[in-house]
Design an enzyme around this catalytic site. Structure first.
Site, short mmCIF file in Angstrom:
data_model
loop_
_atom_site.label_atom_id
_atom_site.label_comp_id
_atom_site.label_asym_id
_atom_site.label_seq_id
_atom_site.Cartn_x
_atom_site.Cartn_y
_atom_site.Cartn_z
N ASP A 184 92.97 55.65 82.97
CA ASP A 184 93.30 54.97 82.21
C ASP A 184 94.57 55.31 81.07
O ASP A 184 93.25 56.03 79.77
CB ASP A 184 93.50 53.84 82.01
CG ASP A 184 94.23 52.63 82.53
OD1 ASP A 184 95.25 52.45 82.31
OD2 ASP A 184 93.88 51.41 81.38
N ASN A 219 100.98 50.21 90.67
CA ASN A 219 102.56 50.87 90.04
C ASN A 219 103.86 50.84 89.85
O ASN A 219 104.71 51.66 89.19
CB ASN A 219 101.45 52.59 90.03
CG ASN A 219 100.26 51.58 89.03
OD1 ASN A 219 99.02 53.30 88.78
ND2 ASN A 219 100.51 51.67 87.77
C1 IPE Z 1 94.93 51.29 86.83
O1 IPE Z 1 96.10 51.30 85.85
C2 IPE Z 1 95.95 52.67 88.08
C3 IPE Z 1 95.45 53.74 87.63
C4 IPE Z 1 94.80 54.26 86.99
C5 IPE Z 1 96.37 54.57 88.80
P1 IPE Z 1 96.58 51.01 85.47
O2 IPE Z 1 97.33 50.77 84.36
O3 IPE Z 1 98.07 50.47 86.52
O4 IPE Z 1 96.01 48.91 84.97
P2 IPE Z 1 96.47 47.50 84.92
O5 IPE Z 1 97.46 47.16 85.15
O6 IPE Z 1 95.97 47.75 83.29
O7 IPE Z 1 95.22 46.79 85.08
C1 IPE Z 2 96.81 55.55 83.42
O1 IPE Z 2 98.05 55.89 81.94
C2 IPE Z 2 98.04 56.29 84.48
C3 IPE Z 2 98.34 55.35 85.97
C4 IPE Z 2 98.52 54.59 85.71
C5 IPE Z 2 99.63 56.61 86.56
P1 IPE Z 2 98.38 54.10 81.86
O2 IPE Z 2 100.28 54.87 82.45
O3 IPE Z 2 98.52 53.15 82.91
O4 IPE Z 2 98.59 54.64 80.62
P2 IPE Z 2 98.50 53.00 79.43
O5 IPE Z 2 96.98 51.86 80.65
O6 IPE Z 2 99.51 52.26 79.54
O7 IPE Z 2 98.26 54.03 78.24
MG MG Z 3 97.04 51.58 82.26
#
Ligand code: IPE
Ligand code: IPE
Ligand code: MG
Length: 242
Positions: free
Chosen positions: A24, A72
């Site tokens: 993340d 997502n």
């Molecule tokens: C969790 O990250 C999912 C992945 C890293 C694939 P998210 O960014 O989607 O999680 P939330 O929304 O902060 O809980």
């Molecule tokens: C994790 O990074 C990757 C996926 C969930 C695909 P994020 O895209 O959630 O990045 P932040 O949490 O918004 O910084």
């Molecule tokens: Mg995230």
């Protein structure tokens, strides 16, 4: 007898057999550089390469990376499309390296929303790497922990069998691997975000503020060192008092 995680237990003392990572922080990493979110996802691929290499070198048997959750799909269509394209490109580009390093690839999740081309590429990459012996790299895409439990229960029920602990666990998409002894989440959030809800029942949870594109071998080593110092009791009492 430990009912939970019957397949867990380190082969090398102190070293987890299975490490799972919630990758993340890509979006915030990009925003901090004044760039659009996909820039962070691209940088995240380089971090994947570093961590896969480091995990393999340290003797981890199974590394699971959470790359895209079922939730997502709610993201803006352009970001979703770019993530799918990135997956498509990476699957092709990284194949030679996976082969050279003996890494077996498995992709888990609900893939019915994927294009036929992406599903075919996943199948091809899994097939080509199927006999690689050094490490299994599991990529969770379109994965959800609740979905996993439901699909497992549905399979057991479809056979007309009773839903027991062992029957259900045997149908999880991760059934062939031990439960992760260690979960790492980068990006500073202290939550599971519907990752492996069943499998994480007794995992040690390591949260770090490091954003995923900055993840490197020292981060993995910090987490492994922390893990090695944990006492896992599985609901029992400390060893010294047993
Ligand atoms: C969790 O990250 C999912 C992945 C890293 C694939 P998210 O960014 O989607 O999680 P939330 O929304 O902060 O809980
Ligand atoms: C994790 O990074 C990757 C996926 C969930 C695909 P994020 O895209 O959630 O990045 P932040 O949490 O918004 O910084
Ligand atoms: Mg995230």
């Amino acid at each position: 007898m430990t009912r939970v995680s019957p397949k867990s237990g380190p082969a090398t003392p102190g070293l987890p057999r299975h490490v799972a990572i919630i990758m993340d922080g890509n979006g915030r990493w990009a925003q901090a550089r004044g760039q659009p979110r996909p820039f962070g996802h691209q940088a995240g691929v380089k971090a994947v390469r570093r961590i896969v290499g480091a995990a393999r070198d340290r003797g981890i048997e199974v590394l699971t990376l959470f790359a895209f959750s079922q939730e997502n799909w709610k993201r803006p269509p352009l970001e979703v499309r770019l993530l799918m394209e990135l997956l498509m490109t990476v699957l092709e580009r990284e194949l030679p390296d996976l082969q050279a390093n003996g890494i077996r690839l498995r992709v888990i999740g609900e893939h019915s929303g994927f294009s036929a081309a992406l599903r075919a590429r996943i199948a091809e990459a899994e097939q080509l790497t199927a006999r690689n012996p050094a490490m299994t790299l599991v990529v969770a895409v379109g994965y959800g922990g609740q979905w996993d439990i439901v699909q497992a229960a549905q399979r057991v029920a479809a056979r007309g069998e009773a839903i027991t602990h062992d029957a259900l666990e045997a149908e999880l998409v991760t059934a062939e691997w031990p439960a992760p002894e260690l979960l790492i989440r980068t990006g500073g959030e202290c939550r599971i975000s519907n990752f492996m809800l069943w499998q994480l029942a007794y995992s040690e949870l390591y949260f770090t503020d490091v954003l995923w594109p900055d993840a490197d071998a020292p981060l993995l080593d910090d987490a492994l060192r922390w893990y090695a110092g944990r006492e896992r009791r599985f609901g029992g009492v400390p060893q010294a008092q047993a």
